[in-house]
Design a protein around this motif. Structure first.
Motif, PDB file in Angstrom:
ATOM      1  N   SER A 175       0.850  -1.189   0.000  1.00  0.00           N
ATOM      2  CA  SER A 175       0.000   0.000   0.000  1.00  0.00           C
ATOM      3  C   SER A 175       0.881   1.232   0.000  1.00  0.00           C
ATOM      4  CB  SER A 175      -0.889  -0.007   1.248  1.00  0.00           C
ATOM      5  OG  SER A 175      -1.439   1.274   1.463  1.00  0.00           O
ATOM      6  N   ASP A 176       0.407   2.304  -0.630  1.00  0.00           N
ATOM      7  CA  ASP A 176       1.164   3.564  -0.622  1.00  0.00           C
ATOM      8  C   ASP A 176       0.879   4.374   0.634  1.00  0.00           C
ATOM      9  OD1 ASP A 176       2.860   5.602  -1.749  1.00  0.00           O
ATOM     10  OD2 ASP A 176       1.035   6.768  -2.116  1.00  0.00           O
ATOM     11  N   SER A 177      -0.056   3.894   1.455  1.00  0.00           N
ATOM     12  CA  SER A 177      -0.518   4.718   2.574  1.00  0.00           C
ATOM     13  C   SER A 177       0.121   4.303   3.898  1.00  0.00           C
ATOM     14  CB  SER A 177      -2.046   4.613   2.662  1.00  0.00           C
ATOM     15  OG  SER A 177      -2.498   5.052   3.914  1.00  0.00           O
ATOM     16  N   PHE A 178       0.824   5.237   4.519  1.00  0.00           N
ATOM     17  CA  PHE A 178       1.399   5.003   5.849  1.00  0.00           C
ATOM     18  C   PHE A 178       0.273   4.674   6.832  1.00  0.00           C
ATOM     19  CE2 PHE A 178       2.399   6.736  10.050  1.00  0.00           C
ATOM     20  CZ  PHE A 178       3.640   6.192  10.315  1.00  0.00           C
ATOM     21  N   HIS A 210      -0.816   1.147   6.477  1.00  0.00           N
ATOM     22  CA  HIS A 210       0.181   0.267   7.101  1.00  0.00           C
ATOM     23  C   HIS A 210      -0.031   0.227   8.615  1.00  0.00           C
ATOM     24  CE1 HIS A 210       3.556  -0.261   3.905  1.00  0.00           C
ATOM     25  NE2 HIS A 210       2.414   0.021   3.301  1.00  0.00           N
ATOM     26  N   SER A 248       5.514  -0.984   0.188  1.00  0.00           N
ATOM     27  CA  SER A 248       4.832   0.136  -0.478  1.00  0.00           C
ATOM     28  C   SER A 248       4.542  -0.275  -1.921  1.00  0.00           C
ATOM     29  CB  SER A 248       5.714   1.385  -0.442  1.00  0.00           C
ATOM     30  OG  SER A 248       6.600   1.369  -1.537  1.00  0.00           O
ATOM     31  N   THR A 249       3.728   0.488  -2.616  1.00  0.00           N
ATOM     32  CA  THR A 249       3.390   0.100  -3.992  1.00  0.00           C
ATOM     33  C   THR A 249       4.472   0.549  -4.981  1.00  0.00           C
ATOM     34  OG1 THR A 249       1.994   2.060  -4.153  1.00  0.00           O
ATOM     35  CG2 THR A 249       0.888  -0.018  -3.684  1.00  0.00           C
ATOM     36  N   TYR A 250       5.557   1.120  -4.440  1.00  0.00           N
ATOM     37  CA  TYR A 250       6.695   1.441  -5.297  1.00  0.00           C
ATOM     38  C   TYR A 250       7.734   0.314  -5.238  1.00  0.00           C
ATOM     39  CZ  TYR A 250      10.146   4.437  -7.574  1.00  0.00           C
ATOM     40  OH  TYR A 250      11.057   4.960  -8.452  1.00  0.00           O
ATOM     41  N   ASP A 251       7.549  -0.594  -4.257  1.00  0.00           N
ATOM     42  CA  ASP A 251       8.437  -1.753  -4.154  1.00  0.00           C
ATOM     43  C   ASP A 251       8.147  -2.729  -5.297  1.00  0.00           C
ATOM     44  OD1 ASP A 251       9.929  -1.184  -1.792  1.00  0.00           O
ATOM     45  OD2 ASP A 251       8.132  -1.572  -0.620  1.00  0.00           O
ATOM     46  N   SER A 307       1.678   9.528   2.255  1.00  0.00           N
ATOM     47  CA  SER A 307       1.876   8.727   1.041  1.00  0.00           C
ATOM     48  C   SER A 307       3.380   8.512   0.823  1.00  0.00           C
ATOM     49  CB  SER A 307       1.252   9.454  -0.153  1.00  0.00           C
ATOM     50  OG  SER A 307       1.973   9.213  -1.336  1.00  0.00           O
ATOM     51  N   PHE A 308       3.783   7.243   0.751  1.00  0.00           N
ATOM     52  CA  PHE A 308       5.210   6.944   0.556  1.00  0.00           C
ATOM     53  C   PHE A 308       5.698   7.504  -0.780  1.00  0.00           C
ATOM     54  CE2 PHE A 308       3.767   3.458   3.392  1.00  0.00           C
ATOM     55  CZ  PHE A 308       4.630   3.666   4.455  1.00  0.00           C
ATOM     56  N   ALA A 312       7.489   9.877   6.124  1.00  0.00           N
ATOM     57  CA  ALA A 312       6.121   9.349   6.006  1.00  0.00           C
ATOM     58  C   ALA A 312       5.541   9.253   7.409  1.00  0.00           C
ATOM     59  CB  ALA A 312       6.139   7.971   5.353  1.00  0.00           C
TER      60      ALA A 312
END
Ligand SMILES: C[S@@+](CC[C@H](N)C(=O)[O-])C[C@H]1O[C@@H](n2cnc3c(N)ncnc32)[C@H](O)[C@@H]1O
Length: 376
Positions: free
Chosen positions: A74-77, A80, A99-102, A263-264, A288
């Motif tokens: 998820s991109d949201s701290f 998480h 994160s969704t950038y991973d 947002s990460f 974050a």
């Protein structure tokens, strides 16, 4: 407000994050229930690797971690944190959080997706899945039926593969897809554009707020940022791509900047933009976080803030209120909070309640926006 989700003779206790005594929003939705019911019917063998994308508050992670190995992205701290707290409260097994950038993890057996709000974020996730998943792995997504348009399904077909949908249940629909699209269009993680009339460029990862063009409020704020700050300590609260920080940093070469966002991808983008605009030798922090949770009192001279009016999927003004309370807490005496908002949002009332009427003044206003300054 319900905090217990009971399905298939099993009950989960679920709360949003941060936990609030007067909470009005539930920590799961009918989409979570639809996915759980559907997957239970599939009767998967135990210990499958289930990849969950965009779990809002951890309902899916809590449910599936009982029998399976779960990775949640998820991109949201805040998501998480909610997921961690709900896993703990339900004595659930460990879940890997990314994160969704991973990168998409290896050896996934099933993918469950709560559809993200922005199409750019969706395209990024579908593209990532297409690059990593074998065709045999089922991808099952969910959203409110009214949010699943023909254009949404076309994005699935284009970036992932064959796609069909379920019947609606409690106003939600499932999307079934698999990674078998024959041509895979390139998707760049960043959009990049110049802030006209200002001397810098912005790079925006897929889930960054206003990542395709400059937010109108931010544009107005750029014209009214202070340039006499010396070496003051400045916090950009809800920094997004860091647009306000970049300008503040250009106007004030000696300030000590901290950017905060939940947002990460925003934190990553703000950091890239500050380095690009201000050079490698300028120090700044990008964090974050949920508002200014955990920041100590009396440590900042200026907080700038263009507050959000929704949190995850819900429209709410409690974040703005939390941001203003936190800003007051972290400001030194005499420190200032500079806020931009739509006129109709009534931030002046909130700031007056917190800082006192004589300490709140209007810095600038146009037809749509007002910039307010509150002094502690
Ligand atoms: C209206 S945007 C402003 C972005 C940028 N500062 C600008 O002016 O364009 C609000 C930002 O607040 C962030 N945000 C939302 N809830 C938050 C929270 N609880 N804590 C920290 N940041 C949050 C959002 O991710 C978003 O980037």
């Amino acid at each position: 407000m319900k905090t217990e989700l009971t399905l298939h003779e099993r009950t989960l206790s679920l709360h949003r994050f941060p936990k609030r005594s007067n909470e009005t929003l539930q920590a799961w939705d009918a989409g979570d229930e639809y996915l759980i019911n559907h997957v239970e019917e599939l009767a998967l063998p135990p210990q499958q690797h289930v990849l969950i994308l965009n779990d809002h508050c951890g309902a899916l992670s809590c449910w599936f971690s009982k029998q399976h190995k779960v990775t949640m992205m998820s991109d949201s701290f805040i998501s998480h944190q909610a997921t961690k707290a709900n896993l703990l409260a339900n004595h659930a097994d460990e879940v890997r959080l990314l994160s969704t950038y991973d990168a998409i993890p290896d050896n996934v057996d099933l993918v469950l997706v709560q559809l993200p709000k922005s199409n750019r974020h969706l395209v990024w996730q579908l593209h990532q899945l297409r690059q990593s998943l074998p065709e045999s792995v089922a991808v099952i997504a969910v959203n409110k039926a009214k949010e699943i348009h023909t254009s949404t399904l076309k994005l699935f077909e284009k970036h992932l593969g064959q796609t069909k949908t379920s019947l609606a249940w409690k106003k939600h629909r499932l999307v079934f897809s698999q990674a078998n699209a024959t041509s895979v269009p390139q998707v760049s993680p960043y959009t990049r554009w110049q802030v006209d009339q200002h001397d810098f460029w912005l790079n925006n990862l897929p889930n960054v707020y206003s990542g395709e063009s400059l937010d109108l409020g931010a544009r107005f704020m750029l014209e009214h940022l202070p340039k006499d700050l010396g070496d003051k300590k400045v916090i950009d609260l809800g920094c997004g791509n860091g647009v306000l920080s970049v300008k503040l940093g250009q106007l004030n070469p000696n300030i000590q900047l901290t950017c905060v966002d939940e947002s990460f991808m925003s934190i990553e983008s703000a950091s890239k933009n500050l380095t690009e605009a201000l050079g490698n030798n300028r120090e700044f922090r990008c964090v974050a976080n949920n508002c200014l949770d955990g920041f100590s009192a009396a440590q900042a001279d200026l907080v700038v803030c263009n507050p959000p009016f929704h949190q995850q999927q819900a429209i709410t003004d409690h974040i703005a209120w939390q941001m203003f309370c936190d800003a007051k807490h972290v400001l030194n005496n005499g420190g200032q909070l500079l806020v931009i908002g739509n006129r109709h949002l009534g931030y002046d009332g909130k700031l007056t309640r917190l800082f006192g009427k004589t300490n709140v003044k209007t810095v600038a206003a146009n037809k749509k926006f007002v910039i307010l300054q509150a002094t502690k």
